[in-house]
Scaffold this motif. Structure first.
Motif, PDB file in Angstrom:
ATOM      1  N   ALA A 178      -2.795  11.574  21.281  1.00  0.00           N
ATOM      2  CA  ALA A 178      -1.555  11.378  20.535  1.00  0.00           C
ATOM      3  C   ALA A 178      -1.785  11.551  19.042  1.00  0.00           C
ATOM      4  O   ALA A 178      -2.906  11.383  18.534  1.00  0.00           O
ATOM      5  CB  ALA A 178      -0.987   9.987  20.812  1.00  0.00           C
ATOM      6  N   ASN A 179      -0.722  11.889  18.344  1.00  0.00           N
ATOM      7  CA  ASN A 179      -0.717  11.964  16.891  1.00  0.00           C
ATOM      8  C   ASN A 179       0.362  11.003  16.393  1.00  0.00           C
ATOM      9  O   ASN A 179       1.475  10.982  16.924  1.00  0.00           O
ATOM     10  CB  ASN A 179      -0.406  13.380  16.418  1.00  0.00           C
ATOM     11  CG  ASN A 179      -0.619  13.550  14.929  1.00  0.00           C
ATOM     12  OD1 ASN A 179      -1.746  13.487  14.448  1.00  0.00           O
ATOM     13  ND2 ASN A 179       0.454  13.766  14.187  1.00  0.00           N
ATOM     14  N   THR A 180       0.024  10.202  15.373  1.00  0.00           N
ATOM     15  CA  THR A 180       0.933   9.149  14.925  1.00  0.00           C
ATOM     16  C   THR A 180       1.119   9.167  13.415  1.00  0.00           C
ATOM     17  O   THR A 180       0.142   9.026  12.676  1.00  0.00           O
ATOM     18  CB  THR A 180       0.404   7.758  15.325  1.00  0.00           C
ATOM     19  OG1 THR A 180       0.153   7.727  16.728  1.00  0.00           O
ATOM     20  CG2 THR A 180       1.409   6.675  14.977  1.00  0.00           C
ATOM     21  N   PRO A 181       2.350   9.326  12.935  1.00  0.00           N
ATOM     22  CA  PRO A 181       2.575   9.185  11.493  1.00  0.00           C
ATOM     23  C   PRO A 181       2.454   7.725  11.092  1.00  0.00           C
ATOM     24  O   PRO A 181       2.568   6.828  11.925  1.00  0.00           O
ATOM     25  CB  PRO A 181       4.017   9.688  11.316  1.00  0.00           C
ATOM     26  CG  PRO A 181       4.660   9.455  12.638  1.00  0.00           C
ATOM     27  CD  PRO A 181       3.584   9.643  13.670  1.00  0.00           C
ATOM     28  N   LEU A 182       2.216   7.490   9.825  1.00  0.00           N
ATOM     29  CA  LEU A 182       2.236   6.140   9.290  1.00  0.00           C
ATOM     30  C   LEU A 182       3.575   5.917   8.603  1.00  0.00           C
ATOM     31  O   LEU A 182       4.232   6.858   8.172  1.00  0.00           O
ATOM     32  CB  LEU A 182       1.112   5.922   8.271  1.00  0.00           C
ATOM     33  CG  LEU A 182      -0.315   6.273   8.712  1.00  0.00           C
ATOM     34  CD1 LEU A 182      -1.290   6.006   7.572  1.00  0.00           C
ATOM     35  CD2 LEU A 182      -0.714   5.504   9.945  1.00  0.00           C
ATOM     36  N   VAL A 183       3.957   4.656   8.510  1.00  0.00           N
ATOM     37  CA  VAL A 183       5.186   4.315   7.813  1.00  0.00           C
ATOM     38  C   VAL A 183       4.874   3.179   6.849  1.00  0.00           C
ATOM     39  O   VAL A 183       4.175   2.226   7.190  1.00  0.00           O
ATOM     40  CB  VAL A 183       6.328   3.930   8.793  1.00  0.00           C
ATOM     41  CG1 VAL A 183       5.923   2.770   9.683  1.00  0.00           C
ATOM     42  CG2 VAL A 183       7.608   3.610   8.045  1.00  0.00           C
ATOM     43  N   LEU A 184       5.357   3.319   5.627  1.00  0.00           N
ATOM     44  CA  LEU A 184       5.172   2.292   4.608  1.00  0.00           C
ATOM     45  C   LEU A 184       6.210   1.201   4.836  1.00  0.00           C
ATOM     46  O   LEU A 184       7.405   1.424   4.693  1.00  0.00           O
ATOM     47  CB  LEU A 184       5.333   2.897   3.214  1.00  0.00           C
ATOM     48  CG  LEU A 184       5.373   1.937   2.024  1.00  0.00           C
ATOM     49  CD1 LEU A 184       4.144   1.044   1.983  1.00  0.00           C
ATOM     50  CD2 LEU A 184       5.515   2.727   0.722  1.00  0.00           C
ATOM     51  N   VAL A 185       5.736   0.026   5.256  1.00  0.00           N
ATOM     52  CA  VAL A 185       6.640  -1.094   5.525  1.00  0.00           C
ATOM     53  C   VAL A 185       6.377  -2.206   4.523  1.00  0.00           C
ATOM     54  O   VAL A 185       5.265  -2.341   3.988  1.00  0.00           O
ATOM     55  CB  VAL A 185       6.483  -1.633   6.963  1.00  0.00           C
ATOM     56  CG1 VAL A 185       6.879  -0.586   7.980  1.00  0.00           C
ATOM     57  CG2 VAL A 185       5.062  -2.121   7.213  1.00  0.00           C
ATOM     58  N   ALA A 186       7.409  -3.014   4.302  1.00  0.00           N
ATOM     59  CA  ALA A 186       7.304  -4.102   3.333  1.00  0.00           C
ATOM     60  C   ALA A 186       7.922  -5.372   3.895  1.00  0.00           C
ATOM     61  O   ALA A 186       8.823  -5.325   4.746  1.00  0.00           O
ATOM     62  CB  ALA A 186       8.002  -3.714   2.031  1.00  0.00           C
ATOM     63  N   ASN A 187       7.439  -6.502   3.399  1.00  0.00           N
ATOM     64  CA  ASN A 187       8.052  -7.782   3.727  1.00  0.00           C
ATOM     65  C   ASN A 187       9.494  -7.777   3.233  1.00  0.00           C
ATOM     66  O   ASN A 187       9.800  -7.238   2.173  1.00  0.00           O
ATOM     67  CB  ASN A 187       7.264  -8.913   3.063  1.00  0.00           C
ATOM     68  CG  ASN A 187       7.896 -10.276   3.274  1.00  0.00           C
ATOM     69  OD1 ASN A 187       8.685 -10.730   2.451  1.00  0.00           O
ATOM     70  ND2 ASN A 187       7.561 -10.913   4.382  1.00  0.00           N
ATOM     71  N   ASN A 188      10.377  -8.360   4.007  1.00  0.00           N
ATOM     72  CA  ASN A 188      11.806  -8.315   3.670  1.00  0.00           C
ATOM     73  C   ASN A 188      12.146  -8.956   2.331  1.00  0.00           C
ATOM     74  O   ASN A 188      13.168  -8.624   1.716  1.00  0.00           O
ATOM     75  CB  ASN A 188      12.625  -8.975   4.789  1.00  0.00           C
ATOM     76  CG  ASN A 188      12.745  -8.088   6.009  1.00  0.00           C
ATOM     77  OD1 ASN A 188      12.768  -6.866   5.898  1.00  0.00           O
ATOM     78  ND2 ASN A 188      12.809  -8.696   7.181  1.00  0.00           N
ATOM     79  N   ILE A 208       4.943  -9.448   8.033  1.00  0.00           N
ATOM     80  CA  ILE A 208       6.159 -10.147   8.469  1.00  0.00           C
ATOM     81  C   ILE A 208       6.207 -11.556   7.893  1.00  0.00           C
ATOM     82  O   ILE A 208       7.252 -12.021   7.424  1.00  0.00           O
ATOM     83  CB  ILE A 208       6.223 -10.193  10.017  1.00  0.00           C
ATOM     84  CG1 ILE A 208       6.361  -8.778  10.584  1.00  0.00           C
ATOM     85  CG2 ILE A 208       7.389 -11.069  10.482  1.00  0.00           C
ATOM     86  CD1 ILE A 208       6.183  -8.704  12.090  1.00  0.00           C
ATOM     87  N   GLY A 209       5.061 -12.236   7.904  1.00  0.00           N
ATOM     88  CA  GLY A 209       5.000 -13.613   7.419  1.00  0.00           C
ATOM     89  C   GLY A 209       4.971 -13.743   5.911  1.00  0.00           C
ATOM     90  O   GLY A 209       5.126 -14.846   5.383  1.00  0.00           O
ATOM     91  N   GLY A 210       4.765 -12.625   5.209  1.00  0.00           N
ATOM     92  CA  GLY A 210       4.756 -12.671   3.751  1.00  0.00           C
ATOM     93  C   GLY A 210       3.418 -12.988   3.128  1.00  0.00           C
ATOM     94  O   GLY A 210       3.326 -13.155   1.906  1.00  0.00           O
ATOM     95  N   MET A 261       2.260  -2.518   3.985  1.00  0.00           N
ATOM     96  CA  MET A 261       1.255  -1.928   4.866  1.00  0.00           C
ATOM     97  C   MET A 261       1.656  -0.500   5.194  1.00  0.00           C
ATOM     98  O   MET A 261       2.836  -0.197   5.382  1.00  0.00           O
ATOM     99  CB  MET A 261       1.142  -2.735   6.164  1.00  0.00           C
ATOM    100  CG  MET A 261       0.127  -2.189   7.151  1.00  0.00           C
ATOM    101  SD  MET A 261       0.065  -3.190   8.663  1.00  0.00           S
ATOM    102  CE  MET A 261      -1.162  -2.250   9.600  1.00  0.00           C
ATOM    103  N   PHE A 262       0.663   0.384   5.232  1.00  0.00           N
ATOM    104  CA  PHE A 262       0.875   1.746   5.724  1.00  0.00           C
ATOM    105  C   PHE A 262       0.525   1.710   7.204  1.00  0.00           C
ATOM    106  O   PHE A 262      -0.609   1.966   7.601  1.00  0.00           O
ATOM    107  CB  PHE A 262       0.005   2.738   4.944  1.00  0.00           C
ATOM    108  CG  PHE A 262       0.417   2.871   3.508  1.00  0.00           C
ATOM    109  CD1 PHE A 262       1.275   3.892   3.121  1.00  0.00           C
ATOM    110  CD2 PHE A 262      -0.008   1.965   2.554  1.00  0.00           C
ATOM    111  CE1 PHE A 262       1.683   4.015   1.807  1.00  0.00           C
ATOM    112  CE2 PHE A 262       0.394   2.068   1.231  1.00  0.00           C
ATOM    113  CZ  PHE A 262       1.245   3.091   0.856  1.00  0.00           C
ATOM    114  N   LYS A 281      11.015  -3.984   6.461  1.00  0.00           N
ATOM    115  CA  LYS A 281      11.819  -2.845   6.029  1.00  0.00           C
ATOM    116  C   LYS A 281      10.913  -1.641   5.787  1.00  0.00           C
ATOM    117  O   LYS A 281       9.784  -1.771   5.298  1.00  0.00           O
ATOM    118  CB  LYS A 281      12.619  -3.175   4.767  1.00  0.00           C
ATOM    119  CG  LYS A 281      11.847  -3.788   3.614  1.00  0.00           C
ATOM    120  CD  LYS A 281      12.806  -4.231   2.520  1.00  0.00           C
ATOM    121  CE  LYS A 281      12.090  -4.973   1.398  1.00  0.00           C
ATOM    122  NZ  LYS A 281      13.042  -5.464   0.367  1.00  0.00           N
ATOM    123  N   ALA A 282      11.403  -0.474   6.199  1.00  0.00           N
ATOM    124  CA  ALA A 282      10.644   0.766   6.059  1.00  0.00           C
ATOM    125  C   ALA A 282      11.044   1.456   4.760  1.00  0.00           C
ATOM    126  O   ALA A 282      12.221   1.714   4.517  1.00  0.00           O
ATOM    127  CB  ALA A 282      10.912   1.677   7.250  1.00  0.00           C
TER     128      ALA A 282
END
Length: 322
Positions: A122-132, A195-197, A202-203, A219-220
């Protein structure tokens, strides 16, 4: 009498020639282990378990996933490299396995010499996510915030040298900001802390983050590939803000060197068949990855390019695990 002896000798030689072939044809005779170099619940683990389920059905033998996290995947890699080359112990390698060549001055094994590449799964992109609660809703906001708080934003990863780590290094370099890297023993615990702050961003491999994005737990801000991911089409590529930003991760099966060619061939054929099946493709894509299923030759060609790519990335970033 001489003719009789010659006939017996010929029959014996024929029997000796047939025995190895029969032994090879019998593979697999018992369960197969897929050794995953990261903690359970992460992207590599998820892909391995999907493969284990479908490959087990195809082979008629149990395929078991065994997690051996630590040392950026090197504990698992060394374990499999030292295993019997009989096709019963497989290594679920990743892009990190290649990055480690440049990250570590000394490794207990050589991924390019001590293993045979079997198939990219498999090939997987990364997504930059942030705490809400982070006051940033897109990449531009994050860059501005990072410049206002140099070194105060923490980004998590599955360990030094993982794609998540190097994604953060690349981002900091291109954006000209300072952030603090916080390594974990796998992507799953890092995501939990986002998630917990406990950490801010995280990428993350999309396969790890997709459920949490859809449920609103994080959130992405951007996708790390040059094109949007079909699973989250409204999340723009980071490259729109930072030209040249393009990184993804992958999962692939390796076996120890000296594994018999007949076993490698049989394993490869079964992996290609199950990975390219509509059922497994859908299962992998539902998790946020793209199913591949390459032959050993195709995977070797891909791997040669990846060695150059990750070596250049590690060297240009200045990252080191030693």
């Amino acid at each position: 009498m001489r003719t009789f002896k010659q006939g017996m000798a010929a029959a014996l030689l024929a029997a000796l020639a047939i025995c190895p072939a029969a032994a090879r044809a019998a593979w697999p005779e018992h369960n197969i282990n897929i050794v995953v170099p990261f903690a359970a619940g992460g992207s590599t683990d998820i892909v391995a378990r999907i493969l284990a389920r479908d490959l087990g059905k195809a082979l008629g033998q149990p395929v078991v996933v065994e997690n051996k996290p630590g040392a950026s995947g090197n504990i698992a890699g060394d374990y499999v490299a030292r295993s019997a080359p009989d096709g019963y112990t497989l290594f679920m390698g990743t892009s990190t396995s290649i990055a480690n060549i440049a990250l570590f001055k000394k490794l207990p094994f050589d991924i390019l010499k001590d293993f045979i590449p079997v198939s990219q799964i498999a090939n997987t992109p990364l997504v930059l996510v942030a705490n809400n609660n982070l006051p940033a809703n897109d990449v531009s906001d994050l860059i501005k915030l990072a410049k206002e708080r140099p070194g105060q934003l923490n980004y998590g990863s599955g360990g030094p040298g993982t794609s998540q780590h190097l994604g953060g290094v690349m981002f900091a370099k291109l954006a000209k900001v300072e952030m603090t890297h916080v390594p974990y023993k796998g992507a799953a615990p890092a995501m939990s802390d986002v998630i917990g702050g406990n950490i801010q961003i995280m990428f993350a491999p999309l396969i790890d983050a997709l459920t949490f994005i859809r449920s609103g737990k994080v959130k992405a801000l951007g996708i790390t590939t040059s094109k949007p991911a079909p699973q989250i089409p409204d999340v723009p590529p980071i490259a729109k803000t930072l030209p040249g930003f393009d990184i993804s991760t992958w999962n692939a099966v390796f076996v120890p060197a000296k594994t018999p060619p007949a076993v490698v061939d049989a394993l490869s054929r079964h992996i290609v068949t199950v990975t390219r099946s509509p059922e497994m493709r859908q299962a992998i894509e539902n998790q946020g990855s793209e199913a591949v299923g390459s032959t050993p030759q195709e995977f070797k060609t891909f791997l040669d390019r990846e060695v150059v790519l990750w070596k250049d990335l590690v060297q240009s970033s200045g990252a080191s695990a030693d």
